[in-house]
Design a protein around this motif. Structure first.
Motif, short mmCIF file in Angstrom:
data_model
loop_
_atom_site.label_atom_id
_atom_site.label_comp_id
_atom_site.label_asym_id
_atom_site.label_seq_id
_atom_site.Cartn_x
_atom_site.Cartn_y
_atom_site.Cartn_z
N ARG A 86 0.80 -1.23 0.00
CA ARG A 86 0.00 0.00 0.00
C ARG A 86 0.83 1.28 0.00
O ARG A 86 0.34 2.32 0.32
CB ARG A 86 -0.95 0.04 1.21
N GLU A 87 2.12 1.16 -0.26
CA GLU A 87 2.91 2.38 -0.40
C GLU A 87 3.23 2.48 -1.87
O GLU A 87 4.03 1.72 -2.38
CB GLU A 87 4.24 2.26 0.37
N PHE A 88 2.55 3.36 -2.53
CA PHE A 88 2.71 3.39 -3.97
C PHE A 88 3.60 4.55 -4.37
O PHE A 88 3.28 5.70 -4.11
CB PHE A 88 1.34 3.50 -4.64
N ASN A 89 4.71 4.19 -4.97
CA ASN A 89 5.57 5.24 -5.52
C ASN A 89 5.17 5.40 -6.98
O ASN A 89 5.76 4.78 -7.86
CB ASN A 89 7.03 4.83 -5.43
N TYR A 90 4.14 6.18 -7.20
CA TYR A 90 3.66 6.32 -8.56
C TYR A 90 4.68 7.04 -9.44
O TYR A 90 5.35 7.97 -8.97
CB TYR A 90 2.36 7.13 -8.58
N SER A 91 4.70 6.65 -10.69
CA SER A 91 5.51 7.39 -11.66
C SER A 91 4.79 8.73 -11.90
O SER A 91 3.60 8.86 -11.60
CB SER A 91 5.58 6.60 -12.97
N PRO A 92 5.49 9.73 -12.48
CA PRO A 92 4.81 11.05 -12.67
C PRO A 92 3.48 10.96 -13.43
O PRO A 92 2.51 11.59 -12.99
CB PRO A 92 5.87 11.87 -13.40
N LEU A 222 5.44 -0.96 -17.22
CA LEU A 222 5.83 -0.02 -18.29
C LEU A 222 7.34 0.19 -18.24
O LEU A 222 7.93 0.18 -17.16
CB LEU A 222 5.14 1.33 -18.07
N THR A 223 7.94 0.37 -19.40
CA THR A 223 9.38 0.67 -19.41
C THR A 223 9.55 2.16 -19.06
O THR A 223 8.60 2.95 -19.18
CB THR A 223 9.98 0.43 -20.80
N THR A 224 10.76 2.52 -18.69
CA THR A 224 11.04 3.92 -18.36
C THR A 224 10.72 4.81 -19.55
O THR A 224 10.16 5.90 -19.42
CB THR A 224 12.53 4.07 -17.99
N ASN A 225 11.05 4.30 -20.72
CA ASN A 225 10.79 5.04 -21.95
C ASN A 225 9.28 5.28 -22.14
O ASN A 225 8.84 6.39 -22.48
CB ASN A 225 11.36 4.19 -23.11
N GLN A 226 8.49 4.25 -21.91
CA GLN A 226 7.03 4.38 -22.07
C GLN A 226 6.48 5.37 -21.04
O GLN A 226 5.59 6.18 -21.35
CB GLN A 226 6.36 3.01 -21.90
N ILE A 227 6.99 5.31 -19.83
CA ILE A 227 6.53 6.25 -18.80
C ILE A 227 6.85 7.68 -19.22
O ILE A 227 6.02 8.58 -19.08
CB ILE A 227 7.16 5.89 -17.42
#
Ligand SMILES: [Fe+2]
Ligand SMILES: [Fe+2]
Length: 260
Positions: A86-92, A222-227
């Protein structure tokens, strides 16, 4: 049947074969038995719900005891990142969508008051509900759901269960909104209230599914590129919409001042 074969088997089929599995999943607050979709595999359940490691181990022991009562069989441990539950480090880009949910949740919190005070006979009453419909259609649906459906989902297999569930929710919501608009045109307060209530019942669970299951799962896949691509695209969408999200934010703030 081997452990691997069970991991690749549909959860509903497993429940039919071993009803105890449904009880166990319920205990872990994984409501597969009551889920309307019929496509998750056992391994998806474990992957999607992303339980705390010790909880997941316990769940797997209980499931293997239910499925293989006569022998000690262990389900293989899933590879996982070192991250708490439950600790979500969401991407931007995911964080952007989670933040948009916050405004939608503020609108949902106001809905009981909006329903209670519905008035289709006065200019002011009509203005309020039309602004509400505008928020639902243009902020929550066009601006926000479009980011989900048109931008994010295209990186994933459309047949993936969770995406189907989310899309179905969007379709249901749009159906209710269409009937709300008709009810306003017919000055039918009762029908309008009924569809607003149905809408307010679907959305909280829908947002929870996205915040806690879908978005973290997407981030992991997702890949870093896709993010990066997604984030660029979201910023472009924000540009396209100009100050209209801000206008919707002001509408919610004004409503909170009125009703809270
Ligand atoms: Fe959604
Ligand atoms: Fe959403």
């Amino acid at each position: 049947m081997s452990v691997e074969a069970y991991l690749n088997k549909g959860i509903k089929e497993i429940i039919t074969e071993f009803p105890k599995v449904e009880e166990i999943l319920d205990e872990f607050e994984i409501g597969c038995g009551t889920c309307g979709e019929d496509l998750c595999l056992l391994k998806d359940i474990v992957e999607i719900h992303y339980l705390d490691e010790s909880v997941e181990t316990e769940l797997m022991v209980r499931l293997s005891n239910a499925i293989f009562p006569d022998k000690a069989v262990e389900f293989p441990k899933r590879k996982r990142e070192a991250k708490g539950p439950r600790e979500f480090n969401y991407s931007p880009p995911m964080k952007k969508m989670v933040d948009e949910h916050v405004l939608i949740k503020r609108w949902l919190a106001l809905l009981p008051k909006v329903i209670e005070n519905l008035n289709l006979e006065t200019e002011e009453g009509l203005q309020l509900i039309n602004n509400g419909i505008d928020f639902i259609r243009n902020f929550a649906d066009k601006y926000h759901h479009a980011k989900e459906e048109d931008e994010t989902f295209r990186y994933f297999d459309e047949n993936f269960d969770m995406i189907k569930v989310i899309r179905n929710d969007h379709v249901k919501v749009r159906g209710h909104v269409k009937l709300m608009v008709e009810a306003i045109a017919n000055k039918d307060k009762k029908t309008l209230a009924q569809h607003l209530r149905s809408y307010s019942e679907i959305l909280p669970e829908h947002i929870k599914k996205e915040d806690e299951i879908l978005f973290p799962w997407m981030d992991r896949n997702l890949t870093t590129n896709q993010i990066g691509q997604l984030y660029t695209r979201f910023n472009e969408i924000d540009e396209e919409y100009g100050d209209s999200p801000q206008r919707h934010r002001i509408f919610i703030e004004e409503l909170e001042n009125k009703f809270c």
